[in-house]
Scaffold this active site. Structure first.
Site, PDB file in Angstrom:
ATOM      1  N   ASN A 288       0.857  -1.185   0.000  1.00  0.00           N
ATOM      2  CA  ASN A 288       0.000   0.000   0.000  1.00  0.00           C
ATOM      3  C   ASN A 288       0.895   1.237   0.000  1.00  0.00           C
ATOM      4  O   ASN A 288       1.480   1.580   1.020  1.00  0.00           O
ATOM      5  CB  ASN A 288      -0.891  -0.041   1.260  1.00  0.00           C
ATOM      6  N   TRP A 289       1.004   1.861  -1.149  1.00  0.00           N
ATOM      7  CA  TRP A 289       1.918   3.003  -1.290  1.00  0.00           C
ATOM      8  C   TRP A 289       1.370   4.269  -0.621  1.00  0.00           C
ATOM      9  O   TRP A 289       2.066   5.257  -0.515  1.00  0.00           O
ATOM     10  CB  TRP A 289       2.199   3.286  -2.763  1.00  0.00           C
ATOM     11  N   LYS A 290       0.118   4.242  -0.248  1.00  0.00           N
ATOM     12  CA  LYS A 290      -0.541   5.422   0.358  1.00  0.00           C
ATOM     13  C   LYS A 290      -0.309   6.643  -0.549  1.00  0.00           C
ATOM     14  O   LYS A 290      -0.267   6.489  -1.765  1.00  0.00           O
ATOM     15  CB  LYS A 290      -0.038   5.623   1.782  1.00  0.00           C
TER      16      LYS A 290
ATOM     17  N   HIS B 180      -9.580   1.122   4.798  1.00  0.00           N
ATOM     18  CA  HIS B 180      -8.284   1.289   5.489  1.00  0.00           C
ATOM     19  C   HIS B 180      -8.506   2.251   6.654  1.00  0.00           C
ATOM     20  O   HIS B 180      -9.268   3.210   6.546  1.00  0.00           O
ATOM     21  CB  HIS B 180      -7.228   1.829   4.524  1.00  0.00           C
TER      22      HIS B 180
ATOM     23  N   GLU C 167      -6.915   4.636   7.758  1.00  0.00           N
ATOM     24  CA  GLU C 167      -6.690   6.057   7.466  1.00  0.00           C
ATOM     25  C   GLU C 167      -7.892   6.661   6.743  1.00  0.00           C
ATOM     26  O   GLU C 167      -8.205   7.837   6.924  1.00  0.00           O
ATOM     27  CB  GLU C 167      -5.390   6.216   6.653  1.00  0.00           C
TER      28      GLU C 167
ATOM     29  N   GLU D 175      -5.577  -5.071  10.615  1.00  0.00           N
ATOM     30  CA  GLU D 175      -4.544  -4.057  10.808  1.00  0.00           C
ATOM     31  C   GLU D 175      -4.801  -3.326  12.117  1.00  0.00           C
ATOM     32  O   GLU D 175      -5.595  -2.363  12.141  1.00  0.00           O
ATOM     33  CB  GLU D 175      -4.574  -3.050   9.656  1.00  0.00           C
TER      34      GLU D 175
ATOM     35  N   GLY E 184       2.340   2.174  10.881  1.00  0.00           N
ATOM     36  CA  GLY E 184       3.280   3.293  10.729  1.00  0.00           C
ATOM     37  C   GLY E 184       3.973   3.660  12.032  1.00  0.00           C
ATOM     38  O   GLY E 184       4.615   4.704  12.126  1.00  0.00           O
TER      39      GLY E 184
ATOM     40  N   SER F 230       3.270  -2.235  10.347  1.00  0.00           N
ATOM     41  CA  SER F 230       4.726  -2.273  10.546  1.00  0.00           C
ATOM     42  C   SER F 230       5.361  -3.607  10.146  1.00  0.00           C
ATOM     43  O   SER F 230       6.280  -4.085  10.799  1.00  0.00           O
ATOM     44  CB  SER F 230       5.089  -1.914  11.992  1.00  0.00           C
TER      45      SER F 230
ATOM     46  N   GLY G 280       2.730  -1.088   4.349  1.00  0.00           N
ATOM     47  CA  GLY G 280       2.750   0.336   4.006  1.00  0.00           C
ATOM     48  C   GLY G 280       4.175   0.787   3.759  1.00  0.00           C
ATOM     49  O   GLY G 280       4.751   0.547   2.698  1.00  0.00           O
ATOM     50  N   GLY G 281       4.790   1.405   4.774  1.00  0.00           N
ATOM     51  CA  GLY G 281       6.121   2.011   4.652  1.00  0.00           C
ATOM     52  C   GLY G 281       7.145   1.118   3.958  1.00  0.00           C
ATOM     53  O   GLY G 281       7.877   1.582   3.070  1.00  0.00           O
TER      54      GLY G 281
HETATM   55  P1  PGA Z   1       2.696   0.271   7.723  1.00  0.00           P
HETATM   56  O1  PGA Z   1       1.226   0.473   7.108  1.00  0.00           O
HETATM   57  O2  PGA Z   1       3.246  -0.993   7.121  1.00  0.00           O
HETATM   58  O3  PGA Z   1       3.473   1.497   7.296  1.00  0.00           O
HETATM   59  O4  PGA Z   1       2.538   0.170   9.196  1.00  0.00           O
HETATM   60  C1  PGA Z   1       0.378  -0.617   6.914  1.00  0.00           C
HETATM   61  C2  PGA Z   1      -0.921  -0.131   6.317  1.00  0.00           C
HETATM   62  O5  PGA Z   1      -1.369   0.970   6.674  1.00  0.00           O
HETATM   63  O6  PGA Z   1      -1.548  -0.813   5.486  1.00  0.00           O
END
Ligand code: PGA
Length: 251
Positions: A10-12, A96, A98, A168, A174, A214, A235-236
């Site tokens: 997930n590149w956000k 998600h 967010e 999640e 994050g 994470s 994500g990251g």
């Molecule tokens: P993260 O994000 O790996 O940066 O913790 C995961 C996500 O939000 O899908």
């Protein structure tokens, strides 16, 4: 029943076209195809047509980070699941944390998005999970249960096979704080049992449940070795080719 493993990046709201191109090139040339493994990338929506070109004839698939519960019409700024399908997306994320936080998406809206995605021919990866406060107040299982139930109440039972769930925990996203493999497995098992109550054993065994929060090269193998963890939503660490390749290698 052997479930497919899905490693999703997930590149956000990150990566300009040149950066995205370089990342896809690295992944394309270095990720080894393995039976039962699928790698999917989730770029910002305007990059989707590029991904269609860049990932052609590779093991990589791609999808959208969110989409509307409508296919067309007067919904300025929203993203049609039908358009995403026409642009070659295989997946879309729904709910998600967010999106739930920044856009106040309710369980019912998320479920309506998942329904629309699936009816448009996409596989929906629905994200569920609790905040730290909810976990500390011992409300996490109720929260996750309500989120999962909303999805299956909205989606036609004949299409339940198109649903992927992603657990999640919000406190792990994050933050560098990962749920331990045992903590994650406990919730995955809880979700699997819940699916069995809702859908019966066969569907419950067939539904992939991903873990997110994470995930990195160093912890992916242990997470993926858990019986009910069928992949990861990253994500990251999906923004760096080396790190994401390590996660792919971990399967
Ligand atoms: P993260 O994000 O790996 O940066 O913790 C995961 C996500 O939000 O899908």
């Amino acid at each position: 029943m052997a479930r497919k493993c899905i490693i999703a990046g997930n590149w956000k709201m990150n990566l300009l076209p040149e950066e995205a191109f370089e990342l896809v090139e690295e992944l394309k040339h270095n990720a080894q195809p393995k039976a039962g493994l699928e790698v999917a990338l989730f770029p910002q929506a305007p990059l989707i047509p590029f991904l269609a070109e860049w990932t052609a004839e590779s093991l990589l698939s791609y999808g959208a980070q969110t989409s509307s519960q409508h296919n067309s019409g007067a919904h300025t700024g929203d993203l049609s699941p039908q358009l995403l399908q026409a642009l070659g997306c295989r997946y879309a994320l729904a709910g998600h944390s967010e999106r739930r936080a920044d856009h106040a998406e309710s369980d019912q809206e998320v479920a309506a998005q998942a329904k629309a995605q699936i009816e448009a021919g996409l596989k929906s990866i629905v994200c569920v999970g609790e905040t730290l406060e909810e976990r500390e107040a011992n409300q996490h299982l109720d929260k996750i249960k309500a989120q999962v139930q909303a999805v299956y109440a909205a989606v036609d039972p004949e299409l339940w096979g198109e649903v992927v769930l992603a657990y999640e925990p919000i406190w792990a996203i994050g933050t560098g704080k990962t749920a331990s493999p045992e903590q994650a497995e406990e919730i995955h098992k809880f979700i699997r049992n819940l699916l069995e109550e809702i859908q019966g054993i066969q569907m419950s065994q067939a539904t992939p449940i991903l873990y997110g929060g994470s995930v990195k090269g160093a912890n992916a193998a242990e997470l993926l070795s858990q019986a009910d963890i069928d992949g990861v939503l990253v994500g990251g660490s999906s923004l760096k080719a080396d790190e994401f390749l390590q996660i792919i290698q971990a399967y």
